[in-house]
Structure formats: structure tokens, C-alpha cells
Design a protein around this motif. Structure first.
Motif, PDB file in Angstrom:
ATOM      1  N   THR A 240     -96.812 -20.415  30.127  1.00 20.46           N
ATOM      2  CA  THR A 240     -97.920 -20.410  30.921  1.00 20.46           C
ATOM      3  C   THR A 240     -98.465 -21.961  31.054  1.00 20.46           C
ATOM      4  O   THR A 240     -99.115 -22.400  31.891  1.00 20.46           O
ATOM      5  N   ASP A 259     -96.691 -16.117  25.976  1.00 19.33           N
ATOM      6  CA  ASP A 259     -96.778 -14.680  25.637  1.00 19.33           C
ATOM      7  C   ASP A 259     -95.729 -14.244  25.154  1.00 19.33           C
ATOM      8  O   ASP A 259     -94.531 -14.175  25.586  1.00 19.33           O
ATOM      9  N   THR A 292     -99.056 -21.927  21.219  1.00 23.37           N
ATOM     10  CA  THR A 292    -100.267 -21.047  21.153  1.00 23.37           C
ATOM     11  C   THR A 292    -100.176 -19.918  21.786  1.00 23.37           C
ATOM     12  O   THR A 292     -99.310 -20.045  22.954  1.00 23.37           O
ATOM     13  N   ALA A 294    -100.861 -17.519  25.253  1.00 22.49           N
ATOM     14  CA  ALA A 294    -101.608 -17.409  26.380  1.00 22.49           C
ATOM     15  C   ALA A 294    -102.439 -16.190  26.761  1.00 22.49           C
ATOM     16  O   ALA A 294    -102.149 -15.269  26.148  1.00 22.49           O
ATOM     17  N   THR A 295    -103.431 -16.482  27.560  1.00 22.44           N
ATOM     18  CA  THR A 295    -103.976 -15.258  28.043  1.00 22.44           C
ATOM     19  C   THR A 295    -103.387 -14.531  29.205  1.00 22.44           C
ATOM     20  O   THR A 295    -102.682 -15.064  30.015  1.00 22.44           O
ATOM     21  N   PRO A 296    -103.794 -13.395  29.528  1.00 28.56           N
ATOM     22  CA  PRO A 296    -103.099 -12.496  30.596  1.00 28.56           C
ATOM     23  C   PRO A 296    -103.335 -12.950  31.617  1.00 28.56           C
ATOM     24  O   PRO A 296    -102.545 -12.735  32.681  1.00 28.56           O
ATOM     25  N   ASP A 297    -104.520 -13.586  31.795  1.00 28.67           N
ATOM     26  CA  ASP A 297    -104.946 -13.940  33.139  1.00 28.67           C
ATOM     27  C   ASP A 297    -104.181 -15.459  33.692  1.00 28.67           C
ATOM     28  O   ASP A 297    -104.119 -15.655  34.793  1.00 28.67           O
ATOM     29  N   GLU A 298    -103.384 -15.984  32.929  1.00 30.52           N
ATOM     30  CA  GLU A 298    -102.625 -17.291  33.039  1.00 30.52           C
ATOM     31  C   GLU A 298    -101.318 -17.033  33.774  1.00 30.52           C
ATOM     32  O   GLU A 298    -100.622 -16.138  33.451  1.00 30.52           O
TER      33      GLU A 298
END
Length: 314
Positions: A240, A259, A292, A294-298
Motif C-alpha cells: 500500500t 499487508d 510496516t 498497512a491498515t485495512p482501509d489503505e
């Protein structure tokens, strides 16, 4: 390193011959060419230092390594080309226009120019072969690699040798017209044109080194190649975020948000990320990799999992 050594030997031999020819003939163009070759010879020393210092391994004082030393010392070489080559050539040409001096023994100038063309041609051929090899590995044109490649020493040798060959043709024309017309004006103009050519080359080299010193990003082809290399790891689901920055010739600093597949405990995730970072750093192009989560919304970046292209000569 070999390219720099060949260029140094060729330039030193040519500079000495041109100096003798300039003293014998009194030609302004030959004087400009002598200044040019002495500037190139001195520059090769800076480029040799650039090669040596930039290869030092990173330590606590320089966690990103010493790669940017190459751009610092190549910048010194570019300034030397401007001052010792361009400025001296232009000033001597102007002086010759204002207060012309008699010139003779033109045969000596022709012999030296011909010999210099051969030696400079050998040096340029070596730089051209190395640049073309790097360009092919990235599917670029040779001149494109000269302009945007991350190796400042190779760029400097290629540019200076190309300028030297062009300058020799200009000097030959200036000396020839001086002999044919009996007027020192073409010779003096030739000196000024050589100086202007060197000034343009020096400014371009200074600008390229400046860009890499302040943090040059990568081109789209390299970004795509590195992204594919990250996605090669079977544990990574998607990518992401990707930041790539040159920290030296063919050396990149990589930061990515990824992710991972599955839902793992925090400890397992940390271990997996560190392992992938080390694997990425095993490639000679990556100086340091930082991953790092990733967040789910990225949203995912638009890179596929195609085979990574070689980037060792970026």
C-alpha cells in the motif's frame, strides 16, 4: 574503477602533449584543449576518491552508508571542470581576440590532436560500453542512462570524454582555419567555443549531483521493479505504500507498508517483517529496508506480481 583509471592515464598523457603543442604553436585552441585536459586529469583524481569513499560499509556514524560521498566528490570534479577548463578556455580565447599572438608549426598541433583523439576515443569507448551495459539492464537508451543513472563517476567520465572528442574537432577546425586564413580569430573563437561546451557539461553534472545529494527519487521502471521484488515474498498479500530514495550509486533506501497474509500474533508478525527486511537487504541494490503494516482501509498500489527486473545498475 577501471573506467576512471583508463580516463586518468589517457587525460594525463594528452594534457602533457597538448601543453607542449600549445607552447610550440602558440595556438589559442591548443591552449584551451590543454586546460581542458589538465582539468579532466585532476577530475579523475576526485572521481577515484568518489569511488573509494562511496564503497565504505555503513556504520553507527553513517547508518545509510557512505554512498553519497560519490556525489560530493563528483561535484568537486564538476566545479573543477568549470573553473580550470571552461573559465580558462574562454578567458584565453577573449585575450587572443584582443591581443593576438603569432602562431606557427601547425603540423605539431595536428599530430597532437590526432593522437589525443585516439587516446580519448579509447577512454570514451570504455565509458560507453559500461554505460550501455547498465542501460540495457534497465531497458533504457544509453544517453538516458547517462542523464538519469545513479552512478556519478560513470556519468562524469562519459560526459567529459564526449566533450573532449567534440573539443578536439573544434580545436582542429580552429587551428586549420587559422593556418588557411592567417587570422587568429577562428583559433580564438575555437577556444571560446570549447570553454562554452565545458561550461554546459559542468553545469549539467553539478545539477545532477545536486539532485542526488538532496534526495533523488527513482524512476517509474525502478519503482515497478522493486515493488515486484517486495511482492515476490509469499507472506505479503499486498503493498500500500512504497518510498524509494537513492543513498548512493545503485543503492536505495526502501520504506514500504505491506499487508501480510492471514491473522497472526504480534510476535509472529514482527519476526516476519524483520525477516523480509533482511531478505530485501541481501540484494546489492537495497542499502536498508523498513517495512510496516498497512491498515485495512489503505488502497493497494497498482503493482502486480510480475517478475522483478534487474536494478543493480540503477
Amino acid at each position: 574503477m577501471l573506467t576512471v583509471i583508463i580516463a586518468f592515464v589517457a587525460n594525463a598523457a594528452v594534457a602533457g602533449a597538448k601543453t607542449v603543442a600549445a607552447l610550440i604553436t602558440g595556438s589559442a585552441s591548443m591552449t584551451a584543449e590543454a586546460a581542458h585536459s589538465w582539468a579532466d586529469t585532476g577530475n579523475q583524481v576526485f572521481l577515484f576518491i568518489a569511488e573509494r569513499k562511496s564503497r565504505r560499509k555503513r556504520d553507527a556514524a553513517h547508518p545509510m552508508g557512505y554512498g553519497r560521498e560519490a556525489y560530493v566528490w563528483s561535484m568537486f570534479a564538476a566545479f573543477g571542470l568549470f573553473t580550470a577548463g571552461a573559465v580558462v578556455s574562454v578567458m584565453h580565447g577573449i585575450q587572443e581576440l584582443v591581443s593576438p599572438e603569432p602562431a606557427g608549426d601547425f603540423a605539431v598541433a595536428y599530430i597532437v590532436l590526432a593522437g589525443a583523439f585516439v587516446l580519448e576515443g579509447i577512454s570514451f569507448a570504455q565509458a560507453f560500453r559500461q554505460t550501455r551495459k547498465a542501460a540495457r539492464s534497465l531497458e533504457r537508451h544509453t544517453l538516458e542512462q547517462v542523464l538519469i543513472g545513479s552512478d556519478p563517476t560513470l556519468r562524469a567520465v562519459f560526459a567529459e570524454d564526449a566533450a573532449a572528442l567534440i573539443g578536439l574537432v573544434i580545436a582542429f577546425a580552429g587551428v586549420g582555419l587559422h593556418q588557411l586564413t592567417g587570422s587568429p580569430v577562428p583559433d580564438a573563437v575555437g577556444s571560446i567555443v570549447v570553454g562554452a561546451l565545458l561550461a554546459v557539461i559542468a553545469v549539467v553534472l553539478i545539477d545532477r549531483n545536486r539532485r542526488f545529494l538532496v534526495g533523488q527519487g527513482v524512476t517509474a521502471d525502478i519503482e515497478k521493479s522493486i515493488a515486484a521484488r517486495v511482492l515476490e515474498h509469499h507472506e505479503i498479500e499486498r503493498l500500500t505504500y512504497l518510498h524509494l530514495e537513492f543513498v548512493g550509486p545503485r543503492k536505495l533506501y526502501l520504506v514500504a507498508a505491506v499487508d501480510l497474509k492471514g491473522d497472526r500474533p504480534e510476535h509472529d508478525v514482527a519476526v516476519a517483517l524483520r525477516r523480509i527486511e533482511r531478505e530485501l537487504e541481501d540484494h546489492e541494490t537495497v542499502e536498508e529496508a523498513v517495512l510496516t503494516l498497512a491498515t485495512p482501509d489503505e488502497p493497494s498500489l497498482g503493482f502486480g506480481r510480475e517478475e522483478a527486473a534487474p536494478v543493480a545498475e540503477a
